[in-house]
Scaffold this active site. Structure first.
Site: not given
Ligand SMILES: *Cc1c(COP(=O)(O)O)cnc(C)c1O
Length: 470
Positions: A85, A137-138, A228, A271, A395, A462
């Site tokens: 843990y 970004f969303t 980011d 990613k 998008r 979306f």
């Molecule tokens: C995917 C993404 C996020 C969010 O991350 P999740 O792992 O999907 O929660 C934030 N910023 C960018 C640029 C992304 O591509």
């Protein structure tokens, strides 16, 4: 200003063929269902590709998020999970990898990217504050809004023009940022939200020259910059390819330099970092770390696992090292260029220059007869699936959602359909099949009718909205 053509720069591979720096050890069979079955599956999914079952998909280009193939070393690392843990050894491996390759001091693990966005937004944004950034970004913007902030787009104008060949369409327009500071006052700026290879602009990079200038401007006002870093390795590749003086620097060195101009970063490890789940937040400020390290316990898990299993942290630590290898990133982006060049040769309208993780079809130019209210990008994604079982995503106006104040649809200049390439998953032959299917629906474009929304959820519509044919 005279820019080199990044598309032909990509053809540095063109003279001699490149190949993936790996071979395949295990395969996962694919299946194509019939046209009638696809018609039925898509109608059941409300014409939203997010609502399809993956078993009904042939080539899945919905997203590159969490869809990477892990290496044999990463899988071996999964067996070394320390599922304690507290104080799992895998956390310390992850911490060391982030410190080594990204250069930040304090690390907070989370279950995925949006977990980090939640924490940093809650820690740094007070109601009424503004968060300038190089395009929204969303999930990032939503967490900034839920914390009471207002996102302000300060990206250069070229980013909103799908045909501009500017090599760094992710750059911040410093005049727009200065104007915001003058208008609202420096105390009302929470931080600059800077992104690498800007997803919503078509995967477009930010230059080191711009990051350096941004740092100078922010230092004059004491404004912090948070990155980011989700696709910052891809961004480093474009710097190596396009920015004078960086051709001989390694991706790892460029990445470190990028991060050195920022105060911290958040990461969707699904990613660049080559894992199926995970995220991390990293900062240099000890006091901020204390706040984040406390918040993570409420929302994610203890500060040495943050919602990840020990084995997932081990795979992530190994994935970070693999992700910054020059040969890896060159073949990753080489594959995206390959698809881009096929479509460009057939004069299919796509965002130029080709970005880091995806080809973005320009749905406005694709369906010139269709007004934005008829959802051209959503329609394109539906048609592509019907033609061949290939899954893509919208998008455009659907992703942009509604303005939280007025409730009106936001109307983005870019109306795009994204063909996202997962890392180390598909071959060049798959890319040929994708290009041919896009060509087939392009040839049928004049007969294609749009869609309308028949159900929309309150947040990030979306993902779960449903549509019907007009
Ligand atoms: C995917 C993404 C996020 C969010 O991350 P999740 O792992 O999907 O929660 C934030 N910023 C960018 C640029 C992304 O591509």
């Amino acid at each position: 200003m005279e820019h080199p053509n990044p598309q032909t720069m990509g053809q540095q591979f063109g003279r001699r063929s490149w190949a993936e720096p790996w071979k395949i050890k295990m395969v996962e069979p694919l299946r194509v269902i019939s046209r009638e079955e696809r018609e039925r599956a898509l109608a059941e999914a409300g014409y939203n590709t997010f609502l399809l079952r993956s078993d009904d998909v042939y080539i899945d280009l919905l997203t590159d998020s969490g869809a990477s193939a892990m290496s044999d070393r990463q899988w071996a690392g999964m067996m070394l999970g320390d599922e304690a843990y507290a104080g799992s050894r895998n956390f310390y491996h992850l911490e060391e990898a982030v410190q080594t390759y990204y250069g930040y001091r304090y690390i907070v693990p989370t279950h995925q990217g949006r977990g980090t966005e939640h924490l940093i937004s809650q820690a740094l944004i007070k109601p009424g504050m503004f968060v300038p950034g190089n395009m929204y970004f969303t999930t990032t913007r939503l967490h900034q809004e839920l914390a009471g902030g207002t996102f302000v787009d300060v990206i250069i104008d070229e980013a909103h023009d799908p045909s501009s060949r500017h090599p760094f369409k992710g750059d911040v327009d410093l005049d727009k940022l200065q104007a915001l500071i003058d208008r609202v006052g420096v105390d009302q700026i929470a931080y600059v939200s800077l992104a690498g290879t800007v997803n919503m602009a078509g995967g477009q990079p930010v230059s080191l020259a711009n990051m350096r200038a941004l740092r100078e401007l922010c230092d004059r006002y004491g404004i912090r910059i948070y990155l980011d870093a989700t696709r910052m390795v891809e961004n480093a590749y474009f710097i190596q390819e396009r920015e004078p003086g960086y051709a001989d620097k390694s991706i790892a060195a460029i990445l470190r330099e990028c991060c050195s101009y920022t105060d911290g970063a958040w990461m969707s490890a699904k990613k660049d970092n080559l894992v199926n789940i995970g995220g991390w937040l990293a900062v240099n400020d000890r006091d901020l770390y204390d706040v984040l390290g406390n918040l993570v316990v409420i929302y994610e898990g203890l500060h040495t696992y943050g919602g990840m299993a020990g084995r997932d942290m081990e795979a992530l630590a190994i994935g970070i090292v693999e992700s910054v290898q020059d040969a890896h990133i060159r073949s990753r982006i080489g594959q995206v260029y390959y698809l881009g060049e096929l479509l460009t040769d057939w004069e299919i309208p796509i965002v130029q220059p080709v970005g880091g993780h995806a080809i973005f079809l320009d749905a406005r130019r694709f369906y010139q007869h269709m007004p934005q209210e008829h959802l051209p990008a959503q329609t394109l994604a539906a048609e592509l699936y019907l033609d061949s079982g290939i899954r893509s995503m919208e998008r455009g106006i659907v992703s942009a959602g509604r303005d939280p104040q007025t409730g009106e649809n936001r109307r983005p200049a870019l109306e795009l359909t994204r063909l996202t390439i997962p890392r180390r998953v598909y071959t060049q032959a798959h890319m040929d099949v994708v290009a041919e299917s896009v060509k087939a629906i392009y040839d049928a474009r004049e007969r294609t009718q749009g869609l309308e929304i028949v159900y929309e959820p309150k947040y990030l519509r979306f993902f779960q909205a449903r549509f019907e044919r007009l």
